[in-house]
Design a protein around this motif. Structure first.
Motif, mmCIF file in Angstrom:
data_model
loop_
_atom_site.group_PDB
_atom_site.id
_atom_site.type_symbol
_atom_site.label_atom_id
_atom_site.label_comp_id
_atom_site.label_asym_id
_atom_site.label_seq_id
_atom_site.Cartn_x
_atom_site.Cartn_y
_atom_site.Cartn_z
ATOM 1 N N LEU A 1 0.099 0.194 -14.393
ATOM 2 C CA LEU A 1 1.985 0.410 -13.765
ATOM 3 C C LEU A 1 1.826 -0.731 -12.642
ATOM 4 C CD1 LEU A 1 1.670 4.108 -12.460
ATOM 5 C CD2 LEU A 1 3.071 2.986 -14.776
ATOM 6 N N LEU A 2 2.686 -1.746 -13.095
ATOM 7 C CA LEU A 2 3.077 -3.349 -12.457
ATOM 8 C C LEU A 2 4.006 -3.697 -11.773
ATOM 9 C CD1 LEU A 2 1.126 -5.766 -12.202
ATOM 10 C CD2 LEU A 2 2.526 -6.319 -14.487
ATOM 11 N N ASP A 3 3.921 -4.012 -10.448
ATOM 12 C CA ASP A 3 4.884 -4.478 -10.079
ATOM 13 C C ASP A 3 4.963 -5.897 -10.221
ATOM 14 O OD1 ASP A 3 6.648 -4.907 -7.324
ATOM 15 O OD2 ASP A 3 5.244 -5.436 -5.797
ATOM 16 N N LEU A 4 6.072 -6.453 -9.901
ATOM 17 C CA LEU A 4 6.546 -7.885 -10.522
ATOM 18 C C LEU A 4 6.101 -8.856 -8.816
ATOM 19 C CD1 LEU A 4 9.344 -7.770 -13.018
ATOM 20 C CD2 LEU A 4 7.080 -8.384 -13.504
ATOM 21 N N THR B 1 -4.719 -1.103 -6.874
ATOM 22 C CA THR B 1 -5.198 -2.814 -5.978
ATOM 23 C C THR B 1 -4.224 -3.283 -5.886
ATOM 24 O OG1 THR B 1 -6.178 -4.633 -6.218
ATOM 25 C CG2 THR B 1 -4.504 -4.027 -8.099
ATOM 26 N N VAL B 2 -4.230 -3.847 -4.260
ATOM 27 C CA VAL B 2 -2.879 -4.578 -3.823
ATOM 28 C C VAL B 2 -3.312 -6.182 -3.976
ATOM 29 C CG1 VAL B 2 -2.237 -2.670 -2.065
ATOM 30 C CG2 VAL B 2 -4.805 -4.817 -1.569
ATOM 31 N N ASP B 3 -3.861 -6.193 -5.013
ATOM 32 C CA ASP B 3 -4.534 -7.427 -5.264
ATOM 33 C C ASP B 3 -4.061 -7.750 -6.484
ATOM 34 O OD1 ASP B 3 -5.789 -10.377 -5.685
ATOM 35 O OD2 ASP B 3 -7.762 -9.406 -4.568
ATOM 36 N N PRO B 4 -3.307 -8.880 -7.241
ATOM 37 C CA PRO B 4 -3.211 -8.839 -8.434
ATOM 38 C C PRO B 4 -4.281 -9.533 -8.988
ATOM 39 C CG PRO B 4 -2.015 -10.281 -7.102
ATOM 40 C CD PRO B 4 -2.656 -8.990 -6.487
ATOM 41 N N PRO C 1 1.136 -1.696 -0.305
ATOM 42 C CA PRO C 1 0.140 -0.286 0.253
ATOM 43 C C PRO C 1 0.803 1.154 0.227
ATOM 44 C CG PRO C 1 -1.245 -1.835 1.526
ATOM 45 C CD PRO C 1 0.414 -2.230 0.678
ATOM 46 N N GLY C 2 1.904 1.079 0.675
ATOM 47 C CA GLY C 2 2.691 2.607 0.788
ATOM 48 C C GLY C 2 3.698 2.631 -1.104
ATOM 49 N N ASN C 3 3.206 1.679 -1.541
ATOM 50 C CA ASN C 3 3.673 1.729 -2.785
ATOM 51 C C ASN C 3 2.908 2.746 -3.608
ATOM 52 O OD1 ASN C 3 6.602 1.298 -2.296
ATOM 53 N ND2 ASN C 3 5.843 -1.347 -3.174
#
Length: 152
Positions: free
Chosen positions: A58-61, A39-42, A18-20
């Motif tokens: 924008l996607l975290d890996l 969303t924090v839920d991929p 959530p911080g990111n």
């Protein structure tokens, strides 16, 4: 094309931290973007893409359960081949393998954390500008298609 065209585009942020998400949302709000969903839920990405129709993801890996690579594969299968919906990967993984794998799966840009906020903003604007130009070109092609058919 003016700045309002870019600022009105839709952005989807996917990150389990959530911080990111908060950092990105604040950065985008400061620039004037107000069509941002996070969303924090991929596992929700495909539903959000269908409902929200983002112009940029924008996607975290590195995420638990379903990682960014899995999300990229899902988006690739879900997106028609003639569609251009850019994905920018934002990750702390600095390995060349991660970069190559993400780009091979369809990511259009790659930024490592911690990232420079100005650079991130500029890259986001560049991808959105490309999306907008793609949409306009596609609309023109649809208009011109009957003329092309007439000459055959």
């Amino acid at each position: 094309m003016n700045a309002n065209d870019i600022l009105s585009m839709r952005i989807l942020i996917v990150d389990d931290q959530p911080g990111n998400i908060q950092v990105l949302e604040q950065m985008l709000a400061r620039e004037g973007f107000d069509n941002v969903v996070s969303t924090v839920d991929p596992r929700r990405v495909l539903d959000l893409v269908t409902a929200f129709d983002p112009d940029l993801v924008l996607l975290d890996l590195t995420m638990p359960g379903l990682d960014g690579y899995d999300v990229l594969e899902q988006l690739k299968r879900h997106t028609p081949p003639d569609e251009f919906r850019p994905v920018m990967v934002l990750t702390a993984d600095v390995t060349q393998e991660a970069r190559r794998r993400a780009l091979a799966l369809g990511a259009k840009d790659f930024l490592t954390k911690p990232f420079d906020l100005v650079e991130a903003t500029l890259r986001i604007c560049n991808l959105l500008e490309t999306r907008l130009l793609y949409q306009r070109l596609r609309a023109l092609a649809k208009v011109e298609m009957p003329l092309g058919a007439w000459y055959r």
